[in-house]
Design a protein around this motif. Structure first.
Motif, mmCIF file in Angstrom:
data_model
loop_
_atom_site.group_PDB
_atom_site.id
_atom_site.type_symbol
_atom_site.label_atom_id
_atom_site.label_comp_id
_atom_site.label_asym_id
_atom_site.label_seq_id
_atom_site.Cartn_x
_atom_site.Cartn_y
_atom_site.Cartn_z
ATOM 1 N N GLY A 68 -20.072 6.121 -8.741
ATOM 2 C CA GLY A 68 -20.552 6.501 -7.421
ATOM 3 C C GLY A 68 -21.242 5.396 -6.669
ATOM 4 O O GLY A 68 -21.382 5.452 -5.455
ATOM 5 N N LYS A 69 -21.673 4.336 -7.389
ATOM 6 C CA LYS A 69 -22.483 3.350 -6.685
ATOM 7 C C LYS A 69 -21.650 2.171 -6.208
ATOM 8 O O LYS A 69 -22.184 1.165 -5.816
ATOM 9 N N GLU B 21 -19.559 -0.363 -4.044
ATOM 10 C CA GLU B 21 -19.251 -0.698 -2.662
ATOM 11 C C GLU B 21 -17.822 -1.203 -2.662
ATOM 12 O O GLU B 21 -17.544 -2.333 -3.071
ATOM 13 N N TRP B 22 -16.931 -0.329 -2.192
ATOM 14 C CA TRP B 22 -15.507 -0.674 -2.252
ATOM 15 C C TRP B 22 -15.198 -1.926 -1.454
ATOM 16 O O TRP B 22 -14.267 -2.656 -1.782
ATOM 17 N N ALA C 165 -10.877 3.074 2.302
ATOM 18 C CA ALA C 165 -11.786 3.856 1.453
ATOM 19 C C ALA C 165 -13.232 3.462 1.727
ATOM 20 O O ALA C 165 -14.126 4.312 1.813
ATOM 21 N N ALA C 166 -13.477 2.157 1.886
ATOM 22 C CA ALA C 166 -14.839 1.690 2.156
ATOM 23 C C ALA C 166 -15.336 2.224 3.496
ATOM 24 O O ALA C 166 -16.478 2.662 3.637
ATOM 25 N N ILE D 119 -14.336 4.912 5.102
ATOM 26 C CA ILE D 119 -14.575 6.358 5.029
ATOM 27 C C ILE D 119 -15.931 6.630 4.393
ATOM 28 O O ILE D 119 -16.634 7.577 4.771
ATOM 29 N N ARG D 120 -16.345 5.764 3.451
ATOM 30 C CA ARG D 120 -17.645 5.972 2.805
ATOM 31 C C ARG D 120 -18.789 5.423 3.632
ATOM 32 O O ARG D 120 -19.925 5.409 3.188
ATOM 33 N N GLY D 121 -18.467 4.929 4.828
ATOM 34 C CA GLY D 121 -19.531 4.523 5.737
ATOM 35 C C GLY D 121 -20.017 3.103 5.550
ATOM 36 O O GLY D 121 -21.068 2.717 6.055
ATOM 37 N N GLU D 122 -19.253 2.278 4.788
ATOM 38 C CA GLU D 122 -19.725 0.902 4.623
ATOM 39 C C GLU D 122 -19.388 0.091 5.870
ATOM 40 O O GLU D 122 -18.466 0.427 6.606
#
Lengths: 506, 185
Positions: free
Chosen positions: B2-3, B5-6, B123-124, B126-129
């Motif tokens: 979970g941690k 950073e893609w 993917a990154a 979408i995860r808000g990075e």
């Protein structure tokens, strides 16, 4: 990503001598690397000339030129290195070898500890050779295509047309004038497996970069299992027999005599139509052994999983450190070794290494686990919620691994220097020395130990400070207060701590 | 997992893809392959992707490790503002750049690798990075150092008085240094 890896492959960017002596520090390591490199160079040169001057490939070379040899030579080096790459990561096999070489000197056994370094070196070589191999085959595909289109000389065109008639063998794998190089790659076994395994290799390499490995180990670990795809594709890569050489015909067809008479092939008695066949796929012969060994290694790890590990004692120490004293049937350890722990309740697939902090003289083995990441935090929280005196969560233990630090017992005065987390093996060493001293073990020659410990602050390793105090007390009780002298260096000391101490601290 | 950073992995993958695209393009142009114009495009695209991806972004948690000499690239990339900050933009940009590479064999590998990098960037995103530049730390952030540290100590460390420390001639045994190990010839 690249500076470190470039330095390894293209050592000319840095002064060669300093790079070499920095990366490969000891003599036996350098000898191993030199031997490995010599084998690589030999294979490259041997197979280069096999295809460059071999009589079977006269006609193949006529179309492809030297790109044929430039593709086959790296292929041989790749075979050799793909065989080697699985071996350094079979840690149980290495432990077995280490155990069998107890007689042969510590230097040799110490080489087995450098297994991961060697694994990476072999991986760099695989990557480099893959680049050369692919570029050469790109050129080959293009030349086969042009030859099929009739862009080259008459001989090439005739050679490429071989196989168009029924019952004849072909040389040029491009069988029709409408096939492009891209189509050739994606419709042949060699091409398709080649693309798949190269993609797997690239994904494995990018996820193995130090940044990713250190911070997001799971991405590295799970992506690295693409090696299964890699080896599967590799074994079938040659099955299409796309590299073709001339085979014997009756009467024989000698390229030297018949090259210039291409129009008369089949008509002239001395020059029948030449026949071609692909070489027998050889890669599987190189890699099958290590693949079996690796499967055995994983099976062994799995069976180790099933062995029961009992908890003797669980102690929660300050600064979120957990001490686990464990017992497993038939477990034998040496000082300074480490084990891998797996806790299915937290994660089925994760194995984490921990150095053992107990001495071999004790009837249990212990590890001190500090709360640093996901896994360790979950383990500590599970254990904290357990009722007093009950068994902890089910654990599996793999190991022990690592070269033991037994030399320390041979010297009368030992100077041990530990920094940060590196102090952990010293717990085992100091305890073992103390036990041997109490039992007057003849193997122990140590009479005096100087121990230097450097750390930022003692919080993280308070458990070790406790151990030192216990040892000091026991020594005082026996009147042997001089046996151990230890000095602590706190590098995280700064002015603010001095202010709070108000001059009464050192 | 979970941690993660893609974006960190996407960055490595995209940089590798840029290099692969560049190499494939050079081979295609140098060999004058059929449709070598796609290879020429791949050279330019590869260089562009490498320049864009060379400066590593700042991590949300933990220390960020810069690539050697990336500061000038960081400044360039930073100047494009939201275009380079946003990973959705990067994901679609890489997807678009990689398409012409699919037309000739030499650049197919670069195309697929860049496509994969584009997916990881998606993917990154979408995860808000998002991309933050790694800038040098400012000097004022450090605490002011007390003046007393710069001067060497005026007094020696506390010790017993010199008379007690001095070795006396009449007390040779007390003055002798005892070697813990017996000296043998």
């Amino acid at each position: 990503m690249f500076p470190g890896s470039w330095c390894l492959i293209l050592g000319t960017f840095l002064p060669y001598q300093t790079w070499w002596s920095r990366v490969f520090k000891c003599q036996s390591e350098r000898i191993n690397i030199v031997v490995w490199m010599a084998i690589n160079i030999f294979l490259f040169v041997w197979f280069y000339f096999l295809y460059d001057v071999g009589e079977r490939f006269v006609y193949t070379r006529h179309i492809l030129g030297s790109a044929l040899s430039w593709a086959r030579a790296p292929a041989a080096v790749l075979n050799f290195n793909c065989m080697l790459i699985l071996l350094p990561v079979c840690r149980n096999l290495l432990s077995l070898i280490r155990g069998s070489f107890m007689c042969c000197g510590r230097t040799i056994r110490k080489q087995l500890d450098k297994n991961l370094k060697f694994h990476k070196l072999v991986a760099y070589m695989i990557a480099l050779m893959t680049v050369v191999h692919i570029i050469a085959h790109l050129v080959n595909a293009e030349r086969y295509y042009d030859s099929r289109q009739g862009d080259y000389d008459e001989l090439s065109t005739i050679l490429s047309k071989l196989g168009d008639t029924p019952n004849s063998s072909y040389l040029n794998p491009i069988r029709s004038t409408s096939t492009t190089p891209t189509l050739l790659v994606f419709t042949s076994i060699a091409g398709l497996t080649g693309v798949v395994i190269t993609l797997a290799l690239i994904l494995m390499i990018t996820s193995s970069m130090e940044v990713i490995r250190r911070s997001y180990f799971e991405v590295f670990w799970f992506t690295h299992h693409l090696f299964i795809v890699f080896f599967a594709g590799l074994v079938f890569h040659g099955a299409g027999r796309i590299v073709r050489g001339q085979i014997a015909t009756d009467p024989p067809h000698d390229p030297e005599d018949c090259e210039d008479k291409a129009d008369d092939w089949g008509v002239d008695v001395d020059c029948p139509i030449p026949e071609f066949a692909g070489g027998f796929p050889q890669t599987w012969m190189w890699v099958i052994g290590p693949m079996i060994i690796y499967v055995c290694e994983r099976l062994l790890r799995f069976f180790r999983c099933l062995q029961t590990v009992r908890y003797r004692k669980i102690v929660i120490r300050p600064s979120k450190v957990l001490e686990l004293q464990l017992m497993r049937n038939g477990f034998k350890m040496d000082v300074g070794q480490y084990i891998f722990l797996n806790c299915p309740a937290i994660s089925q697939l994760e194995w984490h290494p921990f150095t053992m902090t107990s001495a071999p003289e004790e009837d249990f083995f212990s590890v001190h686990i500090r709360s640093v990441g996901d896994w360790t935090q979950k383990l500590i929280s599970i254990v904290e919620q357990l009722p007093e005196g009950s068994q902890g969560p089910k654990l599996s233990v793999d190991g022990p691994f690592g070269t033991a630090s037994e030399d320390v017992f041979d010297y009368e005065v030992a100077m041990l220097v530990g920094a940060g987390i590196g102090v952990t093996p010293f717990a085992s060493i100091l305890k073992s020395i103390w036990y041997k001293f109490k039992e007057s073990n003849p193997k122990l020659h140590t009479r005096k130990i100087y121990f230097y410990w450097l750390c930022r602050e003692t919080h993280a390793f308070e458990w070790f400070a406790d151990l030192l105090q216990v040892l000091e007390r026991e020594m005082e009780e026996r009147g042997l207060g001089d046996f151990l002298t230890y000095k602590l260096f706190l590098t995280g000391w700064d002015q603010s701590q001095g202010d709070t101490c108000n001059g009464s601290c050192r | 997992m979970g941690k993660i950073e893609w974006a960190m992995w996407a960055n490595e993958q995209a940089l590798a893809s840029g290099l692969i695209l560049l190499t494939g393009g050079i081979v295609g142009v140098a060999g004058q392959f059929r449709d070598w114009q796609f290879a020429a495009y791949a050279v330019a695209a590869g260089v562009f992707v490498c320049l864009l991806e060379y400066p590593r972004g700042k991590r949300n948690k933990g220390t960020s490790v810069e690539r050697t000499g990336q500061y000038c690239f960081t400044v360039c990339v930073k100047s494009f503002g939201p275009l380079t900050r946003n990973y959705y933009v990067r994901a679609f940009l890489h997807a678009a750049i990689c398409v012409p590479g699919a037309f000739i064999l030499a650049t197919v590998l670069g195309c697929v690798c860049l496509g994969i990098a584009s997916l990881i960037y998606l993917a990154a995103a979408i995860r808000g990075e998002h991309w933050e530049p790694i800038l040098p730390r400012e000097e004022s952030a450090r605490k002011p150092v007390a003046e007393s540290i710069k001067r060497p100590p005026q007094n020696p460390p506390p010790r017993p008085p010199a008379e007690i420390r001095r070795k006396r001639a009449e007390d040779l045994e007390g003055a002798a240094y005892v070697n813990p190990i017996p000296i043998t010839e």
